[in-house]
Design a protein around this motif. Structure first.
Motif, PDB file in Angstrom:
ATOM      1  N   ILE A 118     100.998 -40.142 157.776  1.00 53.72           N
ATOM      2  CA  ILE A 118     101.600 -39.471 158.472  1.00 53.72           C
ATOM      3  C   ILE A 118     102.763 -40.480 159.170  1.00 53.72           C
ATOM      4  O   ILE A 118     102.966 -40.797 160.624  1.00 53.72           O
ATOM      5  N   SER A 119     103.894 -40.494 158.128  1.00 51.13           N
ATOM      6  CA  SER A 119     105.066 -40.908 158.499  1.00 51.13           C
ATOM      7  C   SER A 119     106.005 -40.647 159.251  1.00 51.13           C
ATOM      8  O   SER A 119     106.918 -41.500 159.498  1.00 51.13           O
ATOM      9  N   SER A 120     106.332 -39.787 159.567  1.00 52.01           N
ATOM     10  CA  SER A 120     106.861 -39.207 161.158  1.00 52.01           C
ATOM     11  C   SER A 120     106.891 -38.355 161.418  1.00 52.01           C
ATOM     12  O   SER A 120     106.028 -37.273 161.210  1.00 52.01           O
ATOM     13  N   ILE A 121     107.071 -37.633 163.134  1.00 49.74           N
ATOM     14  CA  ILE A 121     107.019 -36.652 163.581  1.00 49.74           C
ATOM     15  C   ILE A 121     108.242 -36.011 163.759  1.00 49.74           C
ATOM     16  O   ILE A 121     109.138 -36.907 164.454  1.00 49.74           O
ATOM     17  N   GLY A 122     108.178 -34.394 163.753  1.00 50.57           N
ATOM     18  CA  GLY A 122     109.418 -33.981 164.356  1.00 50.57           C
ATOM     19  C   GLY A 122     109.560 -33.663 166.341  1.00 50.57           C
ATOM     20  O   GLY A 122     108.287 -32.925 165.769  1.00 50.57           O
ATOM     21  N   LEU A 123     110.446 -33.363 166.272  1.00 47.94           N
ATOM     22  CA  LEU A 123     110.449 -33.110 167.786  1.00 47.94           C
ATOM     23  C   LEU A 123     111.572 -32.034 167.762  1.00 47.94           C
ATOM     24  O   LEU A 123     113.091 -32.262 167.049  1.00 47.94           O
ATOM     25  N   LEU A 125     110.025 -41.381 165.302  1.00 48.39           N
ATOM     26  CA  LEU A 125     109.700 -39.830 164.947  1.00 48.39           C
ATOM     27  C   LEU A 125     111.396 -38.897 164.993  1.00 48.39           C
ATOM     28  O   LEU A 125     112.954 -39.934 164.735  1.00 48.39           O
ATOM     29  N   SER A 126     111.878 -37.832 164.955  1.00 50.39           N
ATOM     30  CA  SER A 126     112.790 -37.148 164.396  1.00 50.39           C
ATOM     31  C   SER A 126     112.968 -35.911 165.184  1.00 50.39           C
ATOM     32  O   SER A 126     112.117 -35.622 165.841  1.00 50.39           O
ATOM     33  N   PHE A 127     114.314 -36.306 166.196  1.00 53.64           N
ATOM     34  CA  PHE A 127     114.280 -34.673 167.099  1.00 53.64           C
ATOM     35  C   PHE A 127     115.362 -33.822 165.362  1.00 53.64           C
ATOM     36  O   PHE A 127     116.113 -34.520 164.330  1.00 53.64           O
ATOM     37  N   VAL A 128     115.231 -32.496 165.727  1.00 53.14           N
ATOM     38  CA  VAL A 128     115.538 -31.501 164.567  1.00 53.14           C
ATOM     39  C   VAL A 128     116.132 -30.542 165.217  1.00 53.14           C
ATOM     40  O   VAL A 128     115.665 -29.575 166.019  1.00 53.14           O
ATOM     41  N   SER A 129     117.278 -30.026 164.402  1.00 55.39           N
ATOM     42  CA  SER A 129     118.335 -28.837 165.576  1.00 55.39           C
ATOM     43  C   SER A 129     117.706 -27.725 164.996  1.00 55.39           C
ATOM     44  O   SER A 129     117.048 -27.317 163.816  1.00 55.39           O
ATOM     45  N   LEU A 144     107.104 -29.286 168.668  1.00 55.13           N
ATOM     46  CA  LEU A 144     106.414 -30.154 167.687  1.00 55.13           C
ATOM     47  C   LEU A 144     108.216 -29.473 166.311  1.00 55.13           C
ATOM     48  O   LEU A 144     107.914 -28.187 165.917  1.00 55.13           O
ATOM     49  N   GLY A 145     108.721 -29.906 165.654  1.00 55.66           N
ATOM     50  CA  GLY A 145     109.331 -30.429 163.916  1.00 55.66           C
ATOM     51  C   GLY A 145     108.165 -30.415 162.963  1.00 55.66           C
ATOM     52  O   GLY A 145     107.584 -30.154 162.440  1.00 55.66           O
ATOM     53  N   PRO A 146     109.194 -30.680 162.071  1.00 48.60           N
ATOM     54  CA  PRO A 146     107.871 -31.006 160.591  1.00 48.60           C
ATOM     55  C   PRO A 146     107.557 -32.284 160.930  1.00 48.60           C
ATOM     56  O   PRO A 146     107.950 -33.295 161.264  1.00 48.60           O
ATOM     57  N   VAL A 147     106.352 -32.109 160.143  1.00 48.95           N
ATOM     58  CA  VAL A 147     105.519 -33.470 159.630  1.00 48.95           C
ATOM     59  C   VAL A 147     106.330 -34.183 158.627  1.00 48.95           C
ATOM     60  O   VAL A 147     105.714 -33.220 157.664  1.00 48.95           O
ATOM     61  N   ARG A 148     106.450 -35.306 158.612  1.00 54.42           N
ATOM     62  CA  ARG A 148     105.887 -35.812 157.297  1.00 54.42           C
ATOM     63  C   ARG A 148     104.681 -36.519 156.588  1.00 54.42           C
ATOM     64  O   ARG A 148     104.774 -37.815 157.751  1.00 54.42           O
ATOM     65  N   LEU A 149     104.439 -36.462 155.185  1.00 51.71           N
ATOM     66  CA  LEU A 149     103.307 -36.292 155.081  1.00 51.71           C
ATOM     67  C   LEU A 149     103.689 -37.604 153.863  1.00 51.71           C
ATOM     68  O   LEU A 149     104.466 -37.068 152.750  1.00 51.71           O
ATOM     69  N   THR A 150     103.734 -39.385 153.259  1.00 49.09           N
ATOM     70  CA  THR A 150     103.759 -39.792 152.415  1.00 49.09           C
ATOM     71  C   THR A 150     102.555 -40.191 151.995  1.00 49.09           C
ATOM     72  O   THR A 150     101.436 -41.301 152.094  1.00 49.09           O
ATOM     73  N   VAL A 151     102.587 -40.234 150.623  1.00 42.71           N
ATOM     74  CA  VAL A 151     100.794 -40.020 149.440  1.00 42.71           C
ATOM     75  C   VAL A 151     101.977 -40.720 148.582  1.00 42.71           C
ATOM     76  O   VAL A 151     102.981 -40.769 147.758  1.00 42.71           O
ATOM     77  N   ARG A 152     100.365 -41.044 147.492  1.00 42.79           N
ATOM     78  CA  ARG A 152     101.631 -42.006 145.803  1.00 42.79           C
ATOM     79  C   ARG A 152     101.168 -40.478 145.263  1.00 42.79           C
ATOM     80  O   ARG A 152     101.499 -40.848 143.947  1.00 42.79           O
ATOM     81  N   TYR A 201     118.899 -33.478 162.290  1.00 44.49           N
ATOM     82  CA  TYR A 201     118.260 -34.482 161.962  1.00 44.49           C
ATOM     83  C   TYR A 201     118.693 -35.620 163.434  1.00 44.49           C
ATOM     84  O   TYR A 201     119.805 -36.658 162.239  1.00 44.49           O
ATOM     85  N   LEU A 202     117.555 -36.632 163.983  1.00 44.94           N
ATOM     86  CA  LEU A 202     118.437 -37.625 164.680  1.00 44.94           C
ATOM     87  C   LEU A 202     117.083 -38.715 164.468  1.00 44.94           C
ATOM     88  O   LEU A 202     116.273 -38.118 165.329  1.00 44.94           O
ATOM     89  N   ASP A 203     117.037 -39.507 163.723  1.00 45.33           N
ATOM     90  CA  ASP A 203     115.342 -40.410 163.108  1.00 45.33           C
ATOM     91  C   ASP A 203     115.779 -41.966 164.652  1.00 45.33           C
ATOM     92  O   ASP A 203     116.591 -41.937 164.626  1.00 45.33           O
ATOM     93  N   PHE A 204     114.564 -42.032 165.222  1.00 44.88           N
ATOM     94  CA  PHE A 204     114.647 -43.050 165.656  1.00 44.88           C
ATOM     95  C   PHE A 204     113.161 -43.112 166.073  1.00 44.88           C
ATOM     96  O   PHE A 204     112.298 -42.943 165.955  1.00 44.88           O
ATOM     97  N   GLU A 205     112.723 -44.352 166.485  1.00 45.17           N
ATOM     98  CA  GLU A 205     112.277 -44.838 167.108  1.00 45.17           C
ATOM     99  C   GLU A 205     111.204 -45.123 168.616  1.00 45.17           C
ATOM    100  O   GLU A 205     112.272 -45.552 169.472  1.00 45.17           O
TER     101      GLU A 205
END
Length: 325
Positions: free
Chosen positions: A77-82, A126-130, A157-165, A115-119
């Motif tokens: 789970i490579s990114s969390i949205g707020l 994480l990302s803030f999403v409007s 919570l906003g979108p979560v990103r899953l990163t897979v092969r 979106y505004l991506d941050f760490e």
């Protein structure tokens, strides 16, 4: 049966005190529950959310002292949205991050939304999403005693990103089992030569019910550690429905946890084929079950089945001051 959206996301920290400082003082979320990891009561489990920790607003952290830094990779789970209320809130956060020295990118548009991506200080992505152009799952209400105004604060919570092969096996779980639908709002990968990121939504849809699926062929598997996400939980109505899900997952012969009573909600855990841990969690009973709304998160809360071990548990924890100033 279909899930309704995102319930919570649980990540790892190596420092509960610094984690608490960042997410309450910088991000302005409310600590709605200070408790312990029920599978290892020697470490904290911190829950942040809106004014009362409504389902769909909860970002949680397990403290694993001395945890090594996570290494980014697939099966993650490579990114969390707020979520925030509008585009103007993103401008506020960009300026706030500049002043406070928080690592961030510029404001970007993905899948028709800004979106505004941050760490965070441990590299959690994480990302803030409007929500300005958003419709669907209702947002929460930021705490009125937050250092960030309710107009600009995180609403859930906003979108979560899953990163897979191998995305198709994950797609089958999302669509054929959990009831997600793929949208036509895919967007380019941030890495040249990689496929577009696909967007799936559950229930009423919108930012609070989206999973973004990223295929990456250039990465090794993620190494779990501080700054990584442990699991994502999806919302189901109640205990009766969760028990139906237990039966369904068993019928599909998917290895799983069975019914788990977390006291504040009930849960079921299983891994999808790329190895990412999914949880199904009920909307209730909620975090005010054992504390008043006014004092959520200020004291160590333990489910009744741990109360007899309180002295032993407290003795094994490093003190963590979460009294509201």
């Amino acid at each position: 049966m279909n899930v309704k959206g995102i319930h919570h996301v649980s990540a790892l920290t190596a420092n509960a005190q610094e984690n608490y400082r960042f997410y309450t003082e910088v991000i302005g979320m409310r600590l709605v529950k200070k408790t312990v990891n029920q599978d290892d009561t020697s470490v904290y489990h911190l829950f942040y959310g809106d004014e009362k920790g409504n389902p769909g607003t909860e970002l949680t952290f397990f403290e694993i002292p001395m945890a090594a830094q996570a290494h980014q990779g697939v099966s993650s789970i490579s990114s969390i949205g707020l979520r925030v209320k509008n585009d103007a809130a993103l401008e506020f956060w960009k300026d706030r991050f500049d002043k406070l020295g928080v690592k961030h990118e510029g404001i970007q548009t993905r899948s028709g939304k800004k979106y505004l991506d941050f760490e965070d200080p441990e590299g959690q992505r994480l990302s803030f999403v409007s929500d300005e152009k958003n419709a669907g799952v209702k947002a929460g209400i930021p705490w009125d005693r937050s250092p960030v105004s309710q107009e600009k604060g995180a609403t859930g919570l906003g979108p979560v990103r899953l990163t897979v092969r191998k995305p198709e096996s994950t797609v089958r779980v999302l669509t054929e089992i959990l009831g997600f639908k793929e949208t036509d709002r895919k967007y380019p990968s941030s890495v040249e030569g990689q496929p577009d990121v696909r967007v799936f939504e559950a229930g009423e849809g919108g930012n609070g019910a989206e999973v973004h699926l990223e295929e990456r062929t250039d990465l090794p598997p993620e190494r779990m550690g501080r700054g990584a996400v442990h699991h994502v939980a999806f919302r189901v109505d109640d205990e009766a429905e969760l028990k139906q899900w237990v039966s369904r997952i068993n019928e599909l012969q998917i290895p799983n946890s069975g019914f788990v009573d977390r006291f504040y909600f009930r849960s079921l855990y299983f891994r999808e084929p790329n190895g990412i841990l999914f949880e199904l969690a009920t909307d209730g009973p909620g975090f005010d079950t054992d504390e008043s709304l006014d004092s959520l998160g200020e004291s160590l809360a333990l489910p009744p089945f741990f109360e007899s071990k309180r002295k032993e548990i407290e003795a094994g924890l490093k003190p963590l001051d979460t009294k509201t100033k």
